[in-house]
Design an enzyme around this catalytic site. Structure first.
Site, PDB file in Angstrom:
ATOM      1  N   ASN A  16     -13.385  12.264  64.898  1.00 36.96           N
ATOM      2  CA  ASN A  16     -12.100  11.726  65.357  1.00 36.96           C
ATOM      3  C   ASN A  16     -11.103  12.846  65.554  1.00 36.96           C
ATOM      4  OD1 ASN A  16     -10.770  12.206  62.704  1.00 36.96           O
ATOM      5  ND2 ASN A  16     -12.188  10.635  62.022  1.00 36.96           N
ATOM      6  N   ILE A  18      -8.669  15.797  66.627  1.00 32.53           N
ATOM      7  CA  ILE A  18      -8.840  17.029  67.383  1.00 32.53           C
ATOM      8  C   ILE A  18     -10.307  17.381  67.533  1.00 32.53           C
ATOM      9  CG2 ILE A  18      -8.424  19.524  67.326  1.00 32.53           C
ATOM     10  CD1 ILE A  18      -5.689  18.939  66.093  1.00 32.53           C
ATOM     11  N   ASP A  37     -19.710  15.162  60.787  1.00 36.86           N
ATOM     12  CA  ASP A  37     -18.555  14.519  60.179  1.00 36.86           C
ATOM     13  C   ASP A  37     -18.986  13.869  58.871  1.00 36.86           C
ATOM     14  OD1 ASP A  37     -15.630  13.621  61.533  1.00 36.86           O
ATOM     15  OD2 ASP A  37     -16.257  12.461  59.785  1.00 36.86           O
ATOM     16  N   CYS A  62     -22.378  14.898  57.414  1.00 34.03           N
ATOM     17  CA  CYS A  62     -22.454  16.081  56.569  1.00 34.03           C
ATOM     18  C   CYS A  62     -21.111  16.304  55.892  1.00 34.03           C
ATOM     19  CB  CYS A  62     -22.830  17.309  57.404  1.00 34.03           C
ATOM     20  SG  CYS A  62     -23.206  18.773  56.427  1.00 34.03           S
ATOM     21  N   ASP A  63     -21.159  16.551  54.597  1.00 36.46           N
ATOM     22  CA  ASP A  63     -19.970  16.908  53.832  1.00 36.46           C
ATOM     23  C   ASP A  63     -19.924  18.421  53.730  1.00 36.46           C
ATOM     24  OD1 ASP A  63     -17.976  17.373  52.005  1.00 36.46           O
ATOM     25  OD2 ASP A  63     -18.743  15.991  50.483  1.00 36.46           O
ATOM     26  N   TYR A 156      -2.611  23.123  51.348  1.00 34.97           N
ATOM     27  CA  TYR A 156      -2.984  23.068  52.762  1.00 34.97           C
ATOM     28  C   TYR A 156      -2.435  24.279  53.505  1.00 34.97           C
ATOM     29  CZ  TYR A 156      -3.147  21.336  57.594  1.00 34.97           C
ATOM     30  OH  TYR A 156      -3.376  21.206  58.939  1.00 34.97           O
ATOM     31  N   LYS A 160      -4.601  27.384  55.139  1.00 34.67           N
ATOM     32  CA  LYS A 160      -4.565  27.636  56.583  1.00 34.67           C
ATOM     33  C   LYS A 160      -4.048  29.045  56.879  1.00 34.67           C
ATOM     34  CE  LYS A 160      -6.139  23.663  57.951  1.00 34.67           C
ATOM     35  NZ  LYS A 160      -7.468  23.566  58.619  1.00 34.67           N
ATOM     36  N   PRO A 186      -2.707  24.108  65.433  1.00 30.39           N
ATOM     37  CA  PRO A 186      -2.025  22.917  65.937  1.00 30.39           C
ATOM     38  C   PRO A 186      -0.660  22.718  65.294  1.00 30.39           C
ATOM     39  CG  PRO A 186      -4.270  22.440  65.183  1.00 30.39           C
ATOM     40  CD  PRO A 186      -3.902  23.784  64.658  1.00 30.39           C
TER      41      PRO A 186
END
Length: 272
Positions: A16, A18, A37, A62-63, A156, A160, A186
C-alpha cells in the site's frame, strides 16, 4: 539506469501507499516486481492489480524484522526472475510519544525496522549487484530525517536521519561500481502510516514539516522514483521547496531551531 524494461525489482512495504505506487510505476515500465509486505492480503492485492494492468508481479509475505527475511526475498527473486536489478527499501514504521515516555524497547523496534532492515537488505543483495556491476537502490527516508519539526516522533526521525547518512555513504561506494543510489525523502503524502502508527501519549499535537508543503498522492511519488532511477539521482524530495528549508537551516542553525520552536505547524487536533 536508462532502460528499465525487463529488469527485476524488489519493493518492501509494497502492499500500500508509497511502496505500492512505486511497484505500479515500475511495472508500468515493464519491470518485473516482487512485492514484499507484512500484510499478505495487501501484497497479493497489489500484485493482482499489476497483473490486471498487464504487468508482471508476485507477492511475498515477509516481516523485514525477521533476521532471514532478505535472504528469503533474494532467493525468491532469483527463482522468479533470475536476477535482481532494483531494490526498494521502503517499509517502515512510525511511533509517537513524548521523548521521556518512549521505552528503550520501542526505540530499538523502530530502528530495527527503519534502519537495520536496510542493513540486512544490503547484506543480502549488494554482493549480487556488485558482481553484476549494475543495479539501483532506493531507500525511503523522510523530511523528518532532514530537519526537526516535531518532538513526538524522535525514534522515527532519528532512524530516518541515519538512513539518509547511510544512503549517502552507499552512494560514494556504489556509484563507481555501477550501482545507483536514490534517497527518497517524502514530505506529506496520502498514506496509511499515521493510522498504523503506535501512539503512546493521548492528546499530543501532530506537527508537520511546514504549511508550504501540500499533501501529495502516492502515485506522484511513484512516478518521481522511476524518473530518479532512470536519471541516477541521489536526493529525491517529494517537494523541491524543502531545499529552501535546508538552506535556512544550514545558514543559521540556532536561529532555525528557535523558529521551529516558536512557529510549529499543527495539522490536526490533538488525539484523545
Amino acid at each position: 539506469m536508462q532502460h528499465l524494461a525487463g529488469k527485476a525489482a524488489l519493493v518492501t512495504g509494497g502492499g500500500n501507499g508509497i511502496g505500492r505506487a512505486i511497484a505500479e510505476a515500475l511495472a508500468a515500465r515493464d519491470v518485473r516486481v516482487l512485492i514484499a509486505d507484512i500484510d499478505p492480503h495487501a501484497a497479493a492485492d497489489a500484485a493482482a492489480a499489476i497483473a490486471t494492468a498487464g504487468g508482471a508481479a508476485i507477492a511475498v509475505a515477509c516481516d523485514i524484522a525477521e533476521p532471514d527475511c532478505f535472504e528469503r526475498l533474494r532467493d525468491r527473486m532469483i527463482s522468479a526472475f533470475g536476477r535482481t536489478d532494483i531494490v526498494v527499501n521502503n517499509a517502515g514504521i512510525l511511533l509517537s510519544g513524548l521523548p521521556l515516555e518512549i521505552p528503550v524497547a520501542e526505540w530499538q523496534r523502530v530502528f530495527d525496522i527503519n534502519l537495520m532492515a536496510v542493513v540486512r537488505s544490503n547484506a543480502a543483495f549488494l554482493p549480487g549487484l556488485i558482481a553484476q556491476g549494475a543495479g539501483h537502490l532506493v531507500n525511503t527516508a523522510s523530511f523528518a530525517g532532514l530537519y526537526g519539526y516535531a518532538y513526538d516522533r524522535l525514534p522515527y526521525a532519528a532512524s530516518k536521519a541515519a538512513l539518509i547518512s547511510l544512503s549517502e555513504g552507499l552512494a560514494l561506494y556504489l556509484r563507481p561500481l555501477g550501482i545507483g543510489v536514490t534517497c527518497l525523502c517524502p514530505g506529506p503524502v496520502r498514506t496509511t502510516i499515521m493510522s498504523r502508527a503506535k501512539f503512546l501519549n493521548a492528546g499530543l499535537e501532530i506537527r508537520a514539516p511546514g504549511p508550504q508543503f501540500a499533501l501529495q498522492e502516492p502515485e506522484t511519488v511513484g512516478a518521481q522514483v522511476v524518473e530518479a532511477i532512470r536519471e541516477n539521482r541521489f536526493f529525491l524530495p517529494t517537494d523541491p521547496q524543502v531545499r529552501d528549508v535546508l538552506i535556512r537551516r544550514a545558514t543559521d542553525f540556532d536561529g532555525f531551531v528557535e523558529h521551529q520552536i516558536a512557529h510549529p505547524h499543527i495539522v490536526v487536533p490533538a488525539r484523545t
